[in-house]
Design a protein around this motif. Sequence first.
Motif, short mmCIF file in Angstrom:
data_model
loop_
_atom_site.label_atom_id
_atom_site.label_comp_id
_atom_site.label_asym_id
_atom_site.label_seq_id
_atom_site.Cartn_x
_atom_site.Cartn_y
_atom_site.Cartn_z
N ALA A 63 18.25 -32.72 -65.78
CA ALA A 63 17.10 -32.61 -64.74
C ALA A 63 16.90 -31.26 -63.98
N PHE A 64 18.20 -30.42 -63.88
CA PHE A 64 18.01 -29.10 -63.32
C PHE A 64 16.84 -28.35 -64.13
N VAL A 65 17.60 -28.23 -65.52
CA VAL A 65 16.30 -27.58 -66.41
C VAL A 65 14.92 -27.84 -66.27
N THR A 66 14.53 -29.11 -66.71
CA THR A 66 13.34 -29.61 -66.52
C THR A 66 12.38 -29.21 -65.30
N ASN A 67 13.31 -29.69 -64.15
CA ASN A 67 12.63 -29.38 -62.86
C ASN A 67 12.40 -28.11 -62.62
N LYS A 68 13.19 -27.18 -62.65
CA LYS A 68 13.33 -25.63 -62.76
C LYS A 68 12.12 -25.18 -63.35
N SER A 78 17.32 -13.06 -60.12
CA SER A 78 18.77 -12.64 -60.10
C SER A 78 19.67 -13.81 -60.64
N PHE A 79 20.78 -13.52 -61.24
CA PHE A 79 21.69 -14.43 -61.80
C PHE A 79 22.21 -15.28 -60.57
N ILE A 80 22.53 -14.38 -59.51
CA ILE A 80 22.93 -15.14 -58.36
C ILE A 80 21.96 -16.02 -57.61
N ALA A 81 20.78 -15.55 -57.67
CA ALA A 81 19.76 -16.66 -57.12
C ALA A 81 19.62 -17.92 -57.93
N LEU A 82 19.71 -17.64 -59.19
CA LEU A 82 20.10 -18.50 -60.16
C LEU A 82 20.95 -19.81 -59.76
N LEU A 83 22.26 -19.14 -59.44
CA LEU A 83 23.61 -19.93 -59.25
C LEU A 83 23.21 -20.73 -57.78
N ILE A 84 22.50 -20.06 -56.98
CA ILE A 84 22.29 -20.63 -55.58
C ILE A 84 21.38 -21.92 -55.79
N GLU A 85 20.63 -21.40 -56.40
CA GLU A 85 19.53 -22.49 -56.72
C GLU A 85 20.12 -23.90 -57.63
N PHE A 86 21.13 -23.64 -58.48
CA PHE A 86 21.61 -24.32 -59.21
C PHE A 86 22.70 -25.38 -58.34
N PHE A 87 23.54 -24.64 -57.41
CA PHE A 87 24.40 -25.21 -56.55
C PHE A 87 23.66 -26.05 -55.51
N LYS A 88 22.75 -25.54 -54.88
CA LYS A 88 21.82 -26.58 -54.29
C LYS A 88 21.37 -27.64 -54.72
N PHE A 89 21.00 -27.71 -56.08
CA PHE A 89 20.41 -28.57 -56.95
C PHE A 89 21.56 -29.77 -56.91
N VAL A 90 22.85 -29.27 -57.28
CA VAL A 90 23.87 -30.09 -57.43
C VAL A 90 24.33 -30.79 -56.22
N PHE A 91 24.34 -29.83 -55.38
CA PHE A 91 24.76 -30.83 -53.89
C PHE A 91 23.89 -31.67 -53.52
N ILE A 138 15.39 -27.71 -52.38
CA ILE A 138 15.86 -26.75 -53.31
C ILE A 138 14.81 -25.90 -54.12
N PHE A 139 13.39 -26.42 -54.40
CA PHE A 139 12.64 -25.77 -54.85
C PHE A 139 11.39 -25.42 -54.03
N LYS A 140 11.58 -25.23 -52.87
CA LYS A 140 10.64 -25.22 -51.79
C LYS A 140 9.86 -23.72 -51.73
N ASN A 141 10.58 -22.69 -52.14
CA ASN A 141 10.03 -21.38 -52.16
C ASN A 141 9.59 -21.07 -53.43
N THR A 142 9.09 -21.77 -54.37
CA THR A 142 8.60 -21.41 -55.43
C THR A 142 7.21 -20.93 -55.62
N ASP A 143 6.86 -20.25 -56.60
CA ASP A 143 5.55 -19.76 -56.81
C ASP A 143 5.05 -20.64 -57.95
N LYS A 144 3.71 -21.06 -58.25
CA LYS A 144 3.35 -21.46 -59.49
C LYS A 144 3.22 -20.73 -60.31
N ILE A 145 3.44 -21.09 -61.69
CA ILE A 145 3.03 -20.23 -62.78
C ILE A 145 1.57 -20.36 -63.30
N ILE A 146 0.77 -19.28 -63.11
CA ILE A 146 -0.65 -19.73 -63.19
C ILE A 146 -0.87 -19.03 -64.47
#
Length: 162
Positions: A63-68, A78-91, A138-146
Motif C-alpha cells: 500500500a505504501f508504494v502504490t499510494n505514494k 531526500s531519503f530522510i523525507a521518504l523515511l518520515i513519510e514511511f514512518f507516518k504511513f506505518v504509524f 500522510i500525503f497531505k503536502n504532495t504535488d500532483k504530477i502533471i
Amino acid sequence: MNRVKSVINTLEKKGYLEIFLYVFFGGLTTLVNFIVYFICRELFQSDFIISNTISWILSVTFAFVTNKLWVFHSKTDSFIALLIEFFKFVFYRLLSFGIDMGSMFILLKWLDLNDYIAKAVTQILVIVSNYFFSKLFIFKNTDKIIEVSDDEKKDESQAKKL
C-alpha cells in the motif's frame, strides 16, 4: 487505450480520480492481505493473530508504494523525507491495524463469524480509515504530477521569452 485515457480524464475532471485510484489500489492491497492470510492459515496452519499480522505487514508495504507513487503522487526530496513519510504511513496503518485486530477479535470470538467473512468486514473499515489517514495526515503536502505535452512546453517557453 484511448478509452482508458478518456475514463481517466473524465474522472479527473470530476475530481474522482484520486478516490478511484485509492479504491483500485486498496482493492489490490486487500487482495494481497487476503491471499497472504489464506496462505498463512491454510498452508502453514498459523493462528489467526500470526496470519493477520503477516498479511498486514505485506499489505502495508504494498500500500505504501502504490499510494505514494500512483494515488497521491507524493514526491520526497531526500531519503530522510521518504523515511518520515514511511514512518507516518506505518504509524497510521498501526492505528488501522488496531481497528483490524479489534474487529477480527470481536467478530471471531464474540460473534462467532467465519474467518473470511470477518476478514471482509474488517477490510471495509480499514480501507475507509486508511484513506482518511493518508489524505489528511500522510500525503497531505504532495504535488500532483502533471503530464505536459510538447506543444504546451513550447507555448510555456515562448511565453517566458515575452
